[in-house]
Design a protein around this motif. Structure first.
Motif, PDB file in Angstrom:
ATOM      1  N   ALA A 323       0.698  -1.134  -0.095  1.00 31.15           N
ATOM      2  CA  ALA A 323      -0.212   0.119   0.260  1.00 31.15           C
ATOM      3  C   ALA A 323       1.091   1.206  -0.212  1.00 31.15           C
ATOM      4  CB  ALA A 323      -1.217  -0.569   1.167  1.00 31.15           C
ATOM      5  N   GLU A 324       2.155   1.148   0.049  1.00 29.43           N
ATOM      6  CA  GLU A 324       2.825   1.965  -0.119  1.00 29.43           C
ATOM      7  C   GLU A 324       2.292   3.008   1.360  1.00 29.43           C
ATOM      8  OE1 GLU A 324       4.172   3.130  -3.895  1.00 29.43           O
ATOM      9  OE2 GLU A 324       4.925   1.703  -4.114  1.00 29.43           O
ATOM     10  N   PRO A 325       2.233   2.794   2.041  1.00 28.82           N
ATOM     11  CA  PRO A 325       1.780   4.159   3.107  1.00 28.82           C
ATOM     12  C   PRO A 325       2.710   5.618   3.894  1.00 28.82           C
ATOM     13  CG  PRO A 325       2.223   2.302   4.672  1.00 28.82           C
ATOM     14  CD  PRO A 325       2.309   2.316   3.221  1.00 28.82           C
ATOM     15  N   ASP A 326       2.315   5.985   3.909  1.00 28.97           N
ATOM     16  CA  ASP A 326       3.215   7.715   4.563  1.00 28.97           C
ATOM     17  C   ASP A 326       3.291   7.053   6.164  1.00 28.97           C
ATOM     18  OD1 ASP A 326       3.843   9.166   1.918  1.00 28.97           O
ATOM     19  OD2 ASP A 326       1.336   9.174   1.840  1.00 28.97           O
ATOM     20  N   ILE A 327       1.732   6.681   6.372  1.00 29.56           N
ATOM     21  CA  ILE A 327       1.303   6.559   8.193  1.00 29.56           C
ATOM     22  C   ILE A 327       0.384   5.260   8.600  1.00 29.56           C
ATOM     23  CG2 ILE A 327       0.523   7.786  10.233  1.00 29.56           C
ATOM     24  CD1 ILE A 327       0.259  10.279   8.301  1.00 29.56           C
ATOM     25  N   ILE A 328       1.121   5.106   8.998  1.00 32.66           N
ATOM     26  CA  ILE A 328       0.606   3.137   9.803  1.00 32.66           C
ATOM     27  C   ILE A 328       0.091   3.964  11.227  1.00 32.66           C
ATOM     28  CG2 ILE A 328       0.873   0.968  10.518  1.00 32.66           C
ATOM     29  CD1 ILE A 328       3.034   1.224   8.798  1.00 32.66           C
ATOM     30  N   ILE A 329      -1.351   3.721  11.569  1.00 32.95           N
ATOM     31  CA  ILE A 329      -1.870   4.417  12.875  1.00 32.95           C
ATOM     32  C   ILE A 329      -2.153   3.198  13.955  1.00 32.95           C
ATOM     33  CG2 ILE A 329      -3.552   5.383  14.110  1.00 32.95           C
ATOM     34  CD1 ILE A 329      -3.956   6.972  11.765  1.00 32.95           C
ATOM     35  N   SER A 330      -0.963   2.521  14.605  1.00 32.15           N
ATOM     36  CA  SER A 330      -1.769   1.107  15.592  1.00 32.15           C
ATOM     37  C   SER A 330      -1.339   1.783  17.001  1.00 32.15           C
ATOM     38  CB  SER A 330      -1.023   0.357  15.450  1.00 32.15           C
ATOM     39  OG  SER A 330      -1.187  -1.041  15.879  1.00 32.15           O
ATOM     40  N   TYR A 331      -2.682   0.548  17.804  1.00 29.22           N
ATOM     41  CA  TYR A 331      -2.021   0.784  19.592  1.00 29.22           C
ATOM     42  C   TYR A 331      -0.615   0.425  19.410  1.00 29.22           C
ATOM     43  CZ  TYR A 331      -6.633   1.314  20.590  1.00 29.22           C
ATOM     44  OH  TYR A 331      -8.209   1.916  20.300  1.00 29.22           O
ATOM     45  N   ASN A 332       0.214   0.771  20.935  1.00 29.48           N
ATOM     46  CA  ASN A 332       1.335   1.007  21.176  1.00 29.48           C
ATOM     47  C   ASN A 332       1.560  -0.788  21.347  1.00 29.48           C
ATOM     48  OD1 ASN A 332       3.767   0.604  21.964  1.00 29.48           O
ATOM     49  ND2 ASN A 332       3.264   2.204  24.021  1.00 29.48           N
ATOM     50  N   ILE A 333       1.577  -1.655  20.804  1.00 27.01           N
ATOM     51  CA  ILE A 333       2.749  -2.839  21.018  1.00 27.01           C
ATOM     52  C   ILE A 333       3.926  -3.222  20.207  1.00 27.01           C
ATOM     53  CG2 ILE A 333      -0.499  -3.642  20.685  1.00 27.01           C
ATOM     54  CD1 ILE A 333       0.565  -4.617  17.967  1.00 27.01           C
ATOM     55  N   PRO A 334       4.842  -4.218  20.900  1.00 26.33           N
ATOM     56  CA  PRO A 334       6.114  -4.236  20.209  1.00 26.33           C
ATOM     57  C   PRO A 334       5.982  -4.717  18.982  1.00 26.33           C
ATOM     58  CG  PRO A 334       5.707  -5.208  22.915  1.00 26.33           C
ATOM     59  CD  PRO A 334       3.771  -4.911  22.435  1.00 26.33           C
ATOM     60  N   GLU A 335       4.718  -5.294  18.441  1.00 32.20           N
ATOM     61  CA  GLU A 335       5.138  -6.022  16.999  1.00 32.20           C
ATOM     62  C   GLU A 335       5.177  -5.036  15.880  1.00 32.20           C
ATOM     63  OE1 GLU A 335       4.042  -8.847  19.781  1.00 32.20           O
ATOM     64  OE2 GLU A 335       2.373  -6.448  19.195  1.00 32.20           O
ATOM     65  N   ASN A 336       4.899  -3.741  16.356  1.00 32.71           N
ATOM     66  CA  ASN A 336       5.059  -2.475  15.190  1.00 32.71           C
ATOM     67  C   ASN A 336       6.586  -2.331  14.829  1.00 32.71           C
ATOM     68  OD1 ASN A 336       2.113  -1.982  15.468  1.00 32.71           O
ATOM     69  ND2 ASN A 336       2.394  -0.474  16.880  1.00 32.71           N
ATOM     70  N   LYS A 337       7.409  -3.006  15.820  1.00 31.61           N
ATOM     71  CA  LYS A 337       8.843  -2.796  14.983  1.00 31.61           C
ATOM     72  C   LYS A 337       8.865  -3.190  13.718  1.00 31.61           C
ATOM     73  CE  LYS A 337      10.597  -2.630  19.994  1.00 31.61           C
ATOM     74  NZ  LYS A 337      11.317  -3.389  21.152  1.00 31.61           N
ATOM     75  N   ILE A 338       8.141  -4.500  13.211  1.00 35.91           N
ATOM     76  CA  ILE A 338       8.807  -5.102  12.089  1.00 35.91           C
ATOM     77  C   ILE A 338       8.043  -3.890  10.499  1.00 35.91           C
ATOM     78  CG2 ILE A 338       7.989  -7.358  12.931  1.00 35.91           C
ATOM     79  CD1 ILE A 338       6.071  -7.993  11.788  1.00 35.91           C
ATOM     80  N   LEU A 339       7.281  -2.670  11.216  1.00 38.35           N
ATOM     81  CA  LEU A 339       7.288  -1.715  10.235  1.00 38.35           C
ATOM     82  C   LEU A 339       7.691  -1.541  10.303  1.00 38.35           C
ATOM     83  CD1 LEU A 339       3.188  -2.304  10.727  1.00 38.35           C
ATOM     84  CD2 LEU A 339       4.215  -3.467   9.185  1.00 38.35           C
ATOM     85  N   THR A 340       9.248  -0.923  10.704  1.00 34.23           N
ATOM     86  CA  THR A 340       9.456   0.598  10.928  1.00 34.23           C
ATOM     87  C   THR A 340       9.930   0.537   9.518  1.00 34.23           C
ATOM     88  OG1 THR A 340      10.601   0.056  13.669  1.00 34.23           O
ATOM     89  CG2 THR A 340      11.786   1.195  11.522  1.00 34.23           C
ATOM     90  N   PRO A 341      10.859  -0.846   8.582  1.00 33.36           N
ATOM     91  CA  PRO A 341      10.871  -0.725   7.456  1.00 33.36           C
ATOM     92  C   PRO A 341      10.151   0.713   6.538  1.00 33.36           C
ATOM     93  CG  PRO A 341      12.179  -2.550   8.223  1.00 33.36           C
ATOM     94  CD  PRO A 341      10.723  -1.863   9.155  1.00 33.36           C
ATOM     95  N   VAL A 342       8.366  -0.016   6.788  1.00 31.41           N
ATOM     96  CA  VAL A 342       7.960   0.413   5.516  1.00 31.41           C
ATOM     97  C   VAL A 342       7.657   2.143   5.584  1.00 31.41           C
ATOM     98  CG1 VAL A 342       5.454   0.091   5.308  1.00 31.41           C
ATOM     99  CG2 VAL A 342       6.727  -2.083   5.898  1.00 31.41           C
ATOM    100  N   ALA A 343       7.009   2.479   6.911  1.00 32.53           N
ATOM    101  CA  ALA A 343       6.153   3.892   6.893  1.00 32.53           C
ATOM    102  C   ALA A 343       6.892   4.406   8.599  1.00 32.53           C
ATOM    103  CB  ALA A 343       5.179   4.163   6.561  1.00 32.53           C
ATOM    104  N   PRO A 344       6.056   5.286   9.784  1.00 28.72           N
ATOM    105  CA  PRO A 344       6.607   5.355  10.598  1.00 28.72           C
ATOM    106  C   PRO A 344       4.508   4.904  11.698  1.00 28.72           C
ATOM    107  CG  PRO A 344       5.816   7.385   9.838  1.00 28.72           C
ATOM    108  CD  PRO A 344       6.576   6.639   8.389  1.00 28.72           C
ATOM    109  N   VAL A 345       4.984   4.880  12.455  1.00 27.05           N
ATOM    110  CA  VAL A 345       4.135   3.795  13.162  1.00 27.05           C
ATOM    111  C   VAL A 345       3.280   4.614  14.177  1.00 27.05           C
ATOM    112  CG1 VAL A 345       3.020   2.007  14.165  1.00 27.05           C
ATOM    113  CG2 VAL A 345       5.065   1.797  12.599  1.00 27.05           C
ATOM    114  N   ILE A 346       2.479   5.540  14.045  1.00 22.01           N
ATOM    115  CA  ILE A 346       2.018   6.376  15.378  1.00 22.01           C
ATOM    116  C   ILE A 346       1.205   5.562  16.134  1.00 22.01           C
ATOM    117  CG2 ILE A 346      -0.064   8.761  15.598  1.00 22.01           C
ATOM    118  CD1 ILE A 346       2.935   9.062  14.158  1.00 22.01           C
ATOM    119  N   GLU A 347       1.909   5.431  17.247  1.00 27.59           N
ATOM    120  CA  GLU A 347       1.577   3.966  18.195  1.00 27.59           C
ATOM    121  C   GLU A 347       0.271   5.206  19.756  1.00 27.59           C
ATOM    122  OE1 GLU A 347       4.308   0.947  18.255  1.00 27.59           O
ATOM    123  OE2 GLU A 347       4.758   3.053  19.580  1.00 27.59           O
TER     124      GLU A 347
END
Length: 528
Positions: A323-347
């Motif tokens: 999807a080539e996102p500019d932003i990923i929105i999620s709750y604050n969970i450790p698994e978000n680390k794997i998405l670091t190469p894709v886009a910034p995660v707003i936790e």
């Protein structure tokens, strides 16, 4: 070579055959005690978070976790976020004297490979949708799963997995400092060359490139959630000058920090609540997770829907990355680390922010604060009208209320931090939680668990049941409760203040759209 025993060949190794495969979703909802396991088991977690207690020893569960344990194990499962994955029971066919080299005690794999997780998804599909033309496909896939799992378990004991986790934790805490490859190698207890080879193999990039990526992602997060001075921001993420940060930012993102802040951004939302918030803000996410209830409100193109309960972590990663996102929105969970190469995660912190606060934060990220304020004004008007109607119907002294969600195994009541309509009852309409659930620590966990038969021991002036069991056995348990003498003697029952709504999908949401619908539903049943 086979060993000859009485004329029949006897192999020196055991064989394994699957006898039951089911989804973790069907196994449990929030907590399960004494899971029946008549065979040896393998538990594979695709998504979610929880803890599995095996013979009294706790084991953390997260995406990529695989647990193996013997049939005699005493099991207890508690989930923080609903688990998605597989539960496999299998039979071991072997001579009694043979040692089970694969499962002589419980084994753990914390970060299974994407190949192994993909294979597990293929096995699950083959089990639930058998192909008569390929009668041995399940056994073939299961055998391959056993072989690959055995190899990964063995490799985990011999390789650098433990030191890598330690290194990553250190990098997360010190990415903005001047840390070097040599320092990390010393921390890991390996040579700099071995550290570099292993790091690049695991991460797909060099150590220095990963540090740069982390710094730019943190800079993006700060730009999205505030308006920091560029020089100040550079110092925060580990650079001396704002111009150097700007150059690195443009190399990685393709835009200057200012251009990135002002552009219309493609967004991916990883849960129902944040997808609903974006829709209230009149933004269609590039990908979003939609509940069945939300889909009943609007037609959402399949290309815009992100499915979290099918497939596995690698497939989820691929879907988000495509999807080539500019932003990923999620709750604050450790698994978000794997998405670091894709886009910034707003936790966003789980259970620590009301849906109003989450709406405000996301509105700031996407530059829709005015729209958020307009919507909150509209909702506050609905609450004012609802309270006037309740005052006329039941009086200004509201009394206590409790919300129950019933599964086939247990009953759950909630605090306002967990939603389920409690944010409305306790926050907007002035009801109070019964003192007994406060004394039992509901404010710490957000919910309490009871058997269906015992929910009458939590008396309240108003009892709301948002969902009822789907299984016949669960419905029988509910029926017995409703016919019981203790239940009929409750004040709420005698005063006709028990409301069985069975609208679990609607009450599951903790967002503006769901809250508005929950408000209207609660007002309707309490005043009709």
């Amino acid at each position: 070579m086979p060993i000859q025993t009485g004329g029949m060949p006897h192999h020196s190794h055991p064989f394994y055959m699957p006898v039951k495969i089911c989804s973790l979703t069907s196994l449990s909802h929030y907590a399960t005690n004494n899971i029946p396991a008549t065979n040896s088991c393998i538990m594979i977690v695709w998504e979610g978070k929880g803890q599995l207690e095996i013979d009294g020893e706790p084991h953390n569960l997260k995406p990529g976790s695989i647990k193996t344990f013997a049939a005699s194990s005493n099991l207890k499962l508690e989930t923080e976020q609903q688990l998605q994955g597989m539960w496999i029971e299998y039979a071991r066919i072997a001579n009694r004297s043979q040692e089970d080299y694969f499962l002589n005690d419980s084994s753990s794999l914390h970060h299974a490979s994407t190949e192994l997780m993909a294979l597990s998804g293929e096995l699950y599909s083959a089990w639930i949708q058998p192909d008569d033309r390929k009668p041995f496909k399940v056994q073939q896939l299961f055998t391959q799963l056993i072989v690959d799992l055995h190899h990964e378990l063995a490799a985990t004991k011999e390789t650098s997995g433990s030191w890598l986790e330690h290194v990553f934790n250190y990098i997360e805490a010190h990415y903005n400092e001047d840390i070097t490859r040599e320092q990390m190698a010393t921390l890991a207890g390996v040579s700099p060359e071995h550290f570099s080879r292993t790091f690049r193999k695991i991460m797909g990039q060099t150590f220095s490139a990963y540090i740069t990526l982390l710094r730019i992602r943190r800079a993006q997060q700060r730009i999205l959630t505030s308006s920091p001075n560029l020089t100040t921001l550079a110092h925060e993420v580990g650079y001396e000058e704002g111009t150097y940060l700007s150059r690195k930012f443009k190399q990685l993102v393709g835009l200057s920090p200012t251009a990135y802040q002002n552009k219309n951004k493609k967004i991916v939302a990883l849960n129902y609540n944040h997808t609903a918030i974006l829709r209230v803000l009149e933004i269609m996410p590039q990908l979003g997770v939609y509940s069945d209830w939300h889909r009943s409100l609007e037609q959402v193109p399949a290309s815009k829907q992100l499915t979290m309960n099918e497939g596995n972590s690698s497939l989820l990663f691929d879907s988000i990355a495509s999807a080539e996102p500019d932003i990923i929105i999620s709750y604050n969970i450790p698994e978000n680390k794997i998405l670091t190469p894709v886009a910034p995660v707003i936790e966003l912190p789980f259970m620590q922010m009301s849906w109003r606060e989450q709406l405000g934060l996301i509105a700031d990220v996407v530059n829709r604060r005015q729209r958020a304020e307009e919507w909150l004004g509209h909702y506050d008007g609905l609450c004012h009208a609802a309270n006037k109607k309740l005052n006329h119907s039941i009086g200004s002294e509201r009394g206590t209320a409790i919300v129950w969600e019933l599964s086939s195994r247990a009953a759950y009541c909630f605090s306002s931090s967990y939603g389920r309509g409690c944010q409305i009852l306790y926050g907007d309409l002035g009801f109070k939680p019964p003192s007994i659930i406060m004394e039992n620590g509901i404010m710490d966990s957000g919910y309490l668990v009871s058997s269906i038969e015992e929910i009458g021991t939590y008396p309240a002036d108003y009892i709301i049941i948002t969902s009822i069991p789907s299984s016949s056995e669960g419905r029988k348990r509910l029926s017995r409760l409703l016919r019981s003498r203790d239940w009929k003697q409750l004040d709420a029952v005698r005063n006709n203040r028990v409301y069985i709504l069975n609208k679990g999908d609607m009450f599951y949401g903790f967002d503006p759209l769901s809250s508005q619908a929950q408000l209207q539903e609660l007002l309707h049943v309490m005043t009709s």
